[in-house]
Scaffold this motif. Structure first.
Motif, short mmCIF file in Angstrom:
data_model
loop_
_atom_site.label_atom_id
_atom_site.label_comp_id
_atom_site.label_asym_id
_atom_site.label_seq_id
_atom_site.Cartn_x
_atom_site.Cartn_y
_atom_site.Cartn_z
N ALA A 107 30.52 71.33 55.70
CA ALA A 107 29.43 71.59 54.76
C ALA A 107 28.09 71.15 55.33
CB ALA A 107 29.69 70.89 53.43
N VAL A 108 28.07 70.01 56.00
CA VAL A 108 26.83 69.52 56.61
C VAL A 108 26.42 70.44 57.75
CG1 VAL A 108 25.77 67.61 57.87
CG2 VAL A 108 27.25 67.14 55.91
N ALA A 109 27.38 70.90 58.52
CA ALA A 109 27.08 71.81 59.62
C ALA A 109 26.42 73.09 59.12
CB ALA A 109 28.36 72.15 60.39
N GLU A 110 26.95 73.65 58.04
CA GLU A 110 26.35 74.86 57.47
C GLU A 110 24.94 74.59 56.96
OE1 GLU A 110 30.62 76.63 55.96
OE2 GLU A 110 29.02 76.34 54.50
N GLU A 111 24.75 73.44 56.34
CA GLU A 111 23.44 73.09 55.83
C GLU A 111 22.42 72.90 56.96
OE1 GLU A 111 23.68 70.30 52.60
OE2 GLU A 111 21.75 69.46 53.20
N LEU A 112 22.84 72.24 58.04
CA LEU A 112 21.95 72.05 59.18
C LEU A 112 21.60 73.38 59.84
CD1 LEU A 112 23.50 68.87 60.85
CD2 LEU A 112 21.50 69.00 59.35
N ALA A 113 22.58 74.26 59.94
CA ALA A 113 22.32 75.58 60.53
C ALA A 113 21.32 76.35 59.68
CB ALA A 113 23.62 76.36 60.68
N GLN A 114 21.52 76.33 58.38
CA GLN A 114 20.58 77.04 57.48
C GLN A 114 19.18 76.44 57.56
OE1 GLN A 114 21.08 79.91 55.90
NE2 GLN A 114 23.11 79.95 56.82
N ASP A 115 19.11 75.12 57.65
CA ASP A 115 17.81 74.46 57.77
C ASP A 115 17.12 74.87 59.07
OD1 ASP A 115 16.63 71.01 57.73
OD2 ASP A 115 15.74 72.83 56.93
N ALA A 116 17.88 74.97 60.15
CA ALA A 116 17.31 75.40 61.42
C ALA A 116 16.77 76.82 61.32
CB ALA A 116 18.36 75.30 62.53
N PHE A 117 17.53 77.71 60.69
CA PHE A 117 17.06 79.09 60.51
C PHE A 117 15.82 79.15 59.62
CE2 PHE A 117 21.20 80.43 62.16
CZ PHE A 117 20.81 81.46 62.99
N LEU A 118 15.78 78.34 58.60
CA LEU A 118 14.61 78.31 57.73
C LEU A 118 13.37 77.87 58.51
CD1 LEU A 118 13.35 78.51 54.92
CD2 LEU A 118 14.03 76.15 54.54
N ARG A 119 13.53 76.85 59.32
CA ARG A 119 12.40 76.38 60.14
C ARG A 119 11.98 77.44 61.16
NH1 ARG A 119 13.32 69.92 60.99
NH2 ARG A 119 13.74 69.48 58.79
N LEU A 120 12.95 78.15 61.71
CA LEU A 120 12.62 79.23 62.64
C LEU A 120 11.86 80.33 61.92
CD1 LEU A 120 12.80 80.73 65.36
CD2 LEU A 120 15.01 81.64 64.58
N TYR A 121 12.31 80.68 60.73
CA TYR A 121 11.66 81.75 59.97
C TYR A 121 10.19 81.44 59.72
CZ TYR A 121 10.77 85.17 56.34
OH TYR A 121 10.25 86.20 55.61
N GLU A 122 9.89 80.18 59.46
CA GLU A 122 8.52 79.77 59.17
C GLU A 122 7.59 79.91 60.36
OE1 GLU A 122 9.63 76.50 55.71
OE2 GLU A 122 9.17 75.80 57.75
N ARG A 123 8.13 79.87 61.56
CA ARG A 123 7.28 79.99 62.76
C ARG A 123 7.82 81.04 63.75
NH1 ARG A 123 9.42 75.11 62.16
NH2 ARG A 123 7.59 73.91 61.72
N PHE A 124 8.48 82.04 63.21
CA PHE A 124 9.15 83.04 64.04
C PHE A 124 8.19 83.76 65.00
CE2 PHE A 124 11.32 87.15 64.83
CZ PHE A 124 12.50 86.65 65.36
N ALA A 125 6.99 84.05 64.54
CA ALA A 125 6.02 84.77 65.38
C ALA A 125 5.59 83.96 66.60
CB ALA A 125 4.80 85.15 64.55
N GLU A 126 5.69 82.63 66.54
CA GLU A 126 5.24 81.77 67.64
C GLU A 126 6.34 81.49 68.67
OE1 GLU A 126 3.07 79.20 64.14
OE2 GLU A 126 4.29 78.17 65.62
#
Length: 157
Positions: free
Chosen positions: A35-54
């Motif tokens: 469960a923690v692994a899934e949460e960390l992965a989703q958090d990483a994708f969320l952070r990527l989404y916020e700065r995807f253009a860079e």
């Protein structure tokens, strides 16, 4: 780099689809809790989404992010283990005693259980419980009375 005729989110969606399994697996190997692994992965994708253009290399960026997130999670776990005392053989301070009454309380309806916990474990007044739950004080008193009767029957079984 967007291909012509593609919607702006399409490139991110492609990265998400192609990298999700690998990033989640990496997180799991680092933390060993699914469960923690899934949460960390989703958090990483969320952070990527916020700065995807860079970001030039989304896959590498995701791996770096998930490793840093996992290290942070592991540090918090170590700190909690050091600072939170382990209670062996007795419940933590303020926790209810786990006896037949507590087990019987778990068999009551959700509403009656909630009223009894708020009234007798949290020591709230009927008026405060009514305000919290959006009920009338008479409804709270009625559910408490019925809950106590149900609890009496459960314990004497």
């Amino acid at each position: 780099m967007l291909v012509e005729n593609q919607a702006p989110g399409t490139e991110f969606e492609q990265v998400y689809t192609s990298e999700l399994q690998a990033i989640t697996r990496l997180a799991y190997l680092l933390v060993r809790v699914p469960a923690v692994a899934e949460e960390l992965a989703q958090d990483a994708f969320l952070r990527l989404y916020e700065r995807f253009a860079e970001v030039d290399s989304p896959a590498a960026w995701l791996r770096t992010a998930v490793v840093r997130l996992a290290i942070g999670w592991q540090r918090r776990q170590q700190t909690e283990r050091r600072k939170i005392p382990v209670w062996v053989g007795r419940p933590a301070l303020g926790a209810p005693e786990l006896d037949e009454v507590w087990v019987a309380l778990g068999r009551l309806s959700r509403e009656r259980q909630t009223v009894l916990v708020l009234r007798f474990y949290e020591d709230m007044s009927y008026r405060d419980i009514a305000a919290l739950l959006g009920w009338s004080p008479a409804t709270v008193r009625s559910r408490a009375r019925r809950g106590l009767n149900d609890l009496r029957r459960e314990v004497t079984r």
